[in-house]
Design a protein around this motif. Sequence first.
Motif, PDB file in Angstrom:
ATOM      1  N   GLU A  93       0.836  -1.201   0.000  1.00  0.00           N
ATOM      2  CA  GLU A  93       0.000   0.000   0.000  1.00  0.00           C
ATOM      3  C   GLU A  93       0.870   1.250   0.000  1.00  0.00           C
ATOM      4  O   GLU A  93       0.605   2.210  -0.730  1.00  0.00           O
ATOM      5  CB  GLU A  93      -0.910  -0.012   1.235  1.00  0.00           C
ATOM      6  CG  GLU A  93      -2.233   0.689   1.017  1.00  0.00           C
ATOM      7  CD  GLU A  93      -3.183   0.467   2.183  1.00  0.00           C
ATOM      8  OE1 GLU A  93      -4.367   0.788   2.028  1.00  0.00           O
ATOM      9  OE2 GLU A  93      -2.736   0.004   3.252  1.00  0.00           O
ATOM     10  N   LEU A  94       1.940   1.228   0.803  1.00  0.00           N
ATOM     11  CA  LEU A  94       2.858   2.362   0.846  1.00  0.00           C
ATOM     12  C   LEU A  94       3.664   2.481  -0.445  1.00  0.00           C
ATOM     13  O   LEU A  94       3.844   3.582  -0.982  1.00  0.00           O
ATOM     14  CB  LEU A  94       3.820   2.219   2.028  1.00  0.00           C
ATOM     15  CG  LEU A  94       3.230   2.389   3.427  1.00  0.00           C
ATOM     16  CD1 LEU A  94       4.301   2.142   4.484  1.00  0.00           C
ATOM     17  CD2 LEU A  94       2.635   3.776   3.611  1.00  0.00           C
ATOM     18  N   LEU A  95       4.137   1.348  -0.956  1.00  0.00           N
ATOM     19  CA  LEU A  95       4.959   1.365  -2.169  1.00  0.00           C
ATOM     20  C   LEU A  95       4.173   1.824  -3.393  1.00  0.00           C
ATOM     21  O   LEU A  95       4.749   2.363  -4.342  1.00  0.00           O
ATOM     22  CB  LEU A  95       5.546  -0.030  -2.432  1.00  0.00           C
ATOM     23  CG  LEU A  95       6.628  -0.494  -1.456  1.00  0.00           C
ATOM     24  CD1 LEU A  95       6.954  -1.965  -1.680  1.00  0.00           C
ATOM     25  CD2 LEU A  95       7.892   0.353  -1.618  1.00  0.00           C
ATOM     26  N   LEU A  96       2.848   1.631  -3.360  1.00  0.00           N
ATOM     27  CA  LEU A  96       2.015   1.986  -4.504  1.00  0.00           C
ATOM     28  C   LEU A  96       1.450   3.407  -4.410  1.00  0.00           C
ATOM     29  O   LEU A  96       0.723   3.836  -5.307  1.00  0.00           O
ATOM     30  CB  LEU A  96       0.859   0.986  -4.651  1.00  0.00           C
ATOM     31  CG  LEU A  96       1.288  -0.430  -5.038  1.00  0.00           C
ATOM     32  CD1 LEU A  96       0.108  -1.396  -4.971  1.00  0.00           C
ATOM     33  CD2 LEU A  96       1.902  -0.451  -6.441  1.00  0.00           C
ATOM     34  N   LEU A  97       1.782   4.127  -3.330  1.00  0.00           N
ATOM     35  CA  LEU A  97       1.332   5.516  -3.228  1.00  0.00           C
ATOM     36  C   LEU A  97       1.924   6.327  -4.382  1.00  0.00           C
ATOM     37  O   LEU A  97       3.078   6.126  -4.769  1.00  0.00           O
ATOM     38  CB  LEU A  97       1.784   6.133  -1.906  1.00  0.00           C
ATOM     39  CG  LEU A  97       0.993   5.747  -0.654  1.00  0.00           C
ATOM     40  CD1 LEU A  97       1.671   6.329   0.574  1.00  0.00           C
ATOM     41  CD2 LEU A  97      -0.445   6.228  -0.739  1.00  0.00           C
ATOM     42  N   TYR A 170      14.760  14.303  -1.011  1.00  0.00           N
ATOM     43  CA  TYR A 170      15.595  14.057   0.167  1.00  0.00           C
ATOM     44  C   TYR A 170      15.588  15.252   1.120  1.00  0.00           C
ATOM     45  O   TYR A 170      15.667  15.088   2.341  1.00  0.00           O
ATOM     46  CB  TYR A 170      17.021  13.767  -0.317  1.00  0.00           C
ATOM     47  CG  TYR A 170      18.021  13.372   0.746  1.00  0.00           C
ATOM     48  CD1 TYR A 170      17.999  12.114   1.332  1.00  0.00           C
ATOM     49  CD2 TYR A 170      19.020  14.262   1.138  1.00  0.00           C
ATOM     50  CE1 TYR A 170      18.947  11.746   2.287  1.00  0.00           C
ATOM     51  CE2 TYR A 170      19.973  13.902   2.096  1.00  0.00           C
ATOM     52  CZ  TYR A 170      19.923  12.640   2.659  1.00  0.00           C
ATOM     53  OH  TYR A 170      20.856  12.277   3.607  1.00  0.00           O
ATOM     54  N   LEU A 171      15.468  16.465   0.558  1.00  0.00           N
ATOM     55  CA  LEU A 171      15.619  17.677   1.368  1.00  0.00           C
ATOM     56  C   LEU A 171      14.342  18.477   1.581  1.00  0.00           C
ATOM     57  O   LEU A 171      14.341  19.420   2.377  1.00  0.00           O
ATOM     58  CB  LEU A 171      16.666  18.602   0.714  1.00  0.00           C
ATOM     59  CG  LEU A 171      18.116  18.120   0.691  1.00  0.00           C
ATOM     60  CD1 LEU A 171      18.972  19.109  -0.080  1.00  0.00           C
ATOM     61  CD2 LEU A 171      18.659  17.940   2.093  1.00  0.00           C
ATOM     62  N   ALA A 291      -0.888  17.487   1.535  1.00  0.00           N
ATOM     63  CA  ALA A 291       0.510  17.822   1.244  1.00  0.00           C
ATOM     64  C   ALA A 291       1.134  18.767   2.264  1.00  0.00           C
ATOM     65  O   ALA A 291       2.197  19.300   2.033  1.00  0.00           O
ATOM     66  CB  ALA A 291       0.598  18.457  -0.152  1.00  0.00           C
ATOM     67  N   GLN A 292       0.500  18.977   3.398  1.00  0.00           N
ATOM     68  CA  GLN A 292       0.998  19.985   4.322  1.00  0.00           C
ATOM     69  C   GLN A 292       2.395  19.686   4.854  1.00  0.00           C
ATOM     70  O   GLN A 292       3.186  20.583   5.054  1.00  0.00           O
ATOM     71  CB  GLN A 292       0.034  20.160   5.501  1.00  0.00           C
ATOM     72  CG  GLN A 292      -1.086  21.127   5.201  1.00  0.00           C
ATOM     73  CD  GLN A 292      -0.577  22.505   4.785  1.00  0.00           C
ATOM     74  OE1 GLN A 292      -0.025  23.232   5.573  1.00  0.00           O
ATOM     75  NE2 GLN A 292      -0.743  22.847   3.524  1.00  0.00           N
ATOM     76  N   ALA A 338      10.570   9.974  10.327  1.00  0.00           N
ATOM     77  CA  ALA A 338       9.277  10.227  10.981  1.00  0.00           C
ATOM     78  C   ALA A 338       8.384  11.105  10.110  1.00  0.00           C
ATOM     79  O   ALA A 338       7.166  10.892  10.022  1.00  0.00           O
ATOM     80  CB  ALA A 338       9.500  10.880  12.337  1.00  0.00           C
ATOM     81  N   LEU A 339       8.976  12.095   9.443  1.00  0.00           N
ATOM     82  CA  LEU A 339       8.206  12.982   8.569  1.00  0.00           C
ATOM     83  C   LEU A 339       7.659  12.222   7.361  1.00  0.00           C
ATOM     84  O   LEU A 339       6.504  12.393   6.971  1.00  0.00           O
ATOM     85  CB  LEU A 339       9.088  14.146   8.107  1.00  0.00           C
ATOM     86  CG  LEU A 339       9.346  15.233   9.150  1.00  0.00           C
ATOM     87  CD1 LEU A 339      10.552  16.077   8.760  1.00  0.00           C
ATOM     88  CD2 LEU A 339       8.116  16.108   9.326  1.00  0.00           C
ATOM     89  N   ARG A 340       8.499  11.366   6.760  1.00  0.00           N
ATOM     90  CA  ARG A 340       8.040  10.576   5.609  1.00  0.00           C
ATOM     91  C   ARG A 340       6.909   9.634   6.019  1.00  0.00           C
ATOM     92  O   ARG A 340       5.924   9.484   5.293  1.00  0.00           O
ATOM     93  CB  ARG A 340       9.204   9.780   5.010  1.00  0.00           C
ATOM     94  CG  ARG A 340      10.041  10.572   4.035  1.00  0.00           C
ATOM     95  CD  ARG A 340      11.029   9.677   3.295  1.00  0.00           C
ATOM     96  NE  ARG A 340      12.076   9.201   4.182  1.00  0.00           N
ATOM     97  CZ  ARG A 340      13.209   9.843   4.396  1.00  0.00           C
ATOM     98  NH1 ARG A 340      13.444  11.001   3.823  1.00  0.00           N
ATOM     99  NH2 ARG A 340      14.134   9.351   5.198  1.00  0.00           N
ATOM    100  N   LYS A 341       7.056   9.006   7.186  1.00  0.00           N
ATOM    101  CA  LYS A 341       6.013   8.088   7.664  1.00  0.00           C
ATOM    102  C   LYS A 341       4.700   8.830   7.879  1.00  0.00           C
ATOM    103  O   LYS A 341       3.629   8.351   7.474  1.00  0.00           O
ATOM    104  CB  LYS A 341       6.467   7.421   8.956  1.00  0.00           C
ATOM    105  CG  LYS A 341       5.484   6.379   9.474  1.00  0.00           C
ATOM    106  CD  LYS A 341       6.002   5.712  10.738  1.00  0.00           C
ATOM    107  CE  LYS A 341       4.981   4.695  11.279  1.00  0.00           C
ATOM    108  NZ  LYS A 341       5.438   4.063  12.528  1.00  0.00           N
ATOM    109  N   ALA A 342       4.771  10.001   8.496  1.00  0.00           N
ATOM    110  CA  ALA A 342       3.564  10.791   8.729  1.00  0.00           C
ATOM    111  C   ALA A 342       2.942  11.235   7.414  1.00  0.00           C
ATOM    112  O   ALA A 342       1.710  11.244   7.259  1.00  0.00           O
ATOM    113  CB  ALA A 342       3.900  11.998   9.600  1.00  0.00           C
ATOM    114  N   ASP A 343       3.795  11.585   6.462  1.00  0.00           N
ATOM    115  CA  ASP A 343       3.308  11.997   5.135  1.00  0.00           C
ATOM    116  C   ASP A 343       2.578  10.840   4.455  1.00  0.00           C
ATOM    117  O   ASP A 343       1.501  11.008   3.867  1.00  0.00           O
ATOM    118  CB  ASP A 343       4.499  12.443   4.285  1.00  0.00           C
ATOM    119  CG  ASP A 343       4.122  13.514   3.278  1.00  0.00           C
ATOM    120  OD1 ASP A 343       2.932  13.839   3.164  1.00  0.00           O
ATOM    121  OD2 ASP A 343       5.028  14.034   2.605  1.00  0.00           O
ATOM    122  N   GLN A 344       3.166   9.650   4.532  1.00  0.00           N
ATOM    123  CA  GLN A 344       2.541   8.468   3.923  1.00  0.00           C
ATOM    124  C   GLN A 344       1.211   8.143   4.584  1.00  0.00           C
ATOM    125  O   GLN A 344       0.233   7.789   3.905  1.00  0.00           O
ATOM    126  CB  GLN A 344       3.496   7.272   4.024  1.00  0.00           C
ATOM    127  CG  GLN A 344       4.726   7.389   3.147  1.00  0.00           C
ATOM    128  CD  GLN A 344       5.760   6.316   3.438  1.00  0.00           C
ATOM    129  OE1 GLN A 344       5.762   5.699   4.508  1.00  0.00           O
ATOM    130  NE2 GLN A 344       6.657   6.090   2.503  1.00  0.00           N
TER     131      GLN A 344
END
Length: 358
Positions: A93-97, A170-171, A291-292, A338-344
């Motif tokens: 599910e995450l990989l297909l986002l 990355y940034l 997208a916040q 942590a930011l990427r996980k929250a974004d996902q």
Amino acid sequence: MLEKLESLEAEYQALERQLADPAVLANQSEYQRISKRYAEMGHLVETIRSYKEALTHLAEARELQFDPELGEMARADIAALEPRIRELEAELELLLLPKDPLDEKNAIVEIRAGTGGEEAALFAAELRDMIMEYAKQGGYRVEVLDTSLTDLGGVSKVVFEVSGPGAYGYLKYEAGVHRVQRVPATETQGRIHTSTATVAVMPEAEEVDVQIDPADLEITVSRASGPGGQGVNTTDSAVQVLHKPTGMIVSCMESRSQIKNKEKALSILRSRLLEMKRAEEAARRREDRLAQIGAGERSEKIRTYNFPQSRVTDHRIGFTTHDLEGVLAGDLSKLHEALRKADQERQLEALSTASKTA
């Protein structure tokens, strides 16, 4: 779901065949394009195959669960396979986002001192060093494009380019307002001051991304000044570009080559114009909070660096660490994870809501 996974696996196999095709091998740009896509799909396809294999074994175990001889073993397999399949489904599910295609671009990073005078400029210099070090840890190349230094070693503004596949992705979480709370070196009474610096992280726009009419530009050259050695001060190499429709002014003087400075200034200008376009689009869909985390608005206070408590807090996700020294040294990996996980998670929530209302 399975139909989509089969389609992706078929695409991967087709790419594999293309990479062995002499015609593709002879076309370097096409070979690089296919190789990139093939590499990007590697982990996804590996997960798909593990998922399909687990489904097959589960079906076989269910057929055998009431067998007098093999039933006990089959039921043990079912107990192990069912949670494994749920884990693989969550990973897929995450990989297909959907991925932002701009994530793969180079990045232009612009840091400006905000409120706080000289202390803000010193903090901006620390942010420059922190982000540059994090970029280098990721294997990216960093090139300074423009700098305005202060007397005490701070920066009122610095612009640098981070090059390499995926640099912007990355940034991008560093974009926004950074706040520092500490006793400045210039403070005689030991009072804690609060200062800020803004960080803009922009995908480097190419000519195909943003078209600029040469008639809209006013380009001036001058003698470079400031640090850079004797050579940089002997030629009229500094370039300033004015974009008349927006009033944007971009300068670049880090190179001794006027041509290179002009190219870099135009690259910064295109990136700013692309950022402006994206900001306008985001404003039109402000009600969608998807997208916040990665929006990186200049007015958004994203993080506080508290020196008395050695604490760093990211306000977007409520993440706190007391490794202030490590963060400022460029160790942003846990924070970005942590930011990427929250974004996902937000993306998954948005997709789930959209599917329910469809």
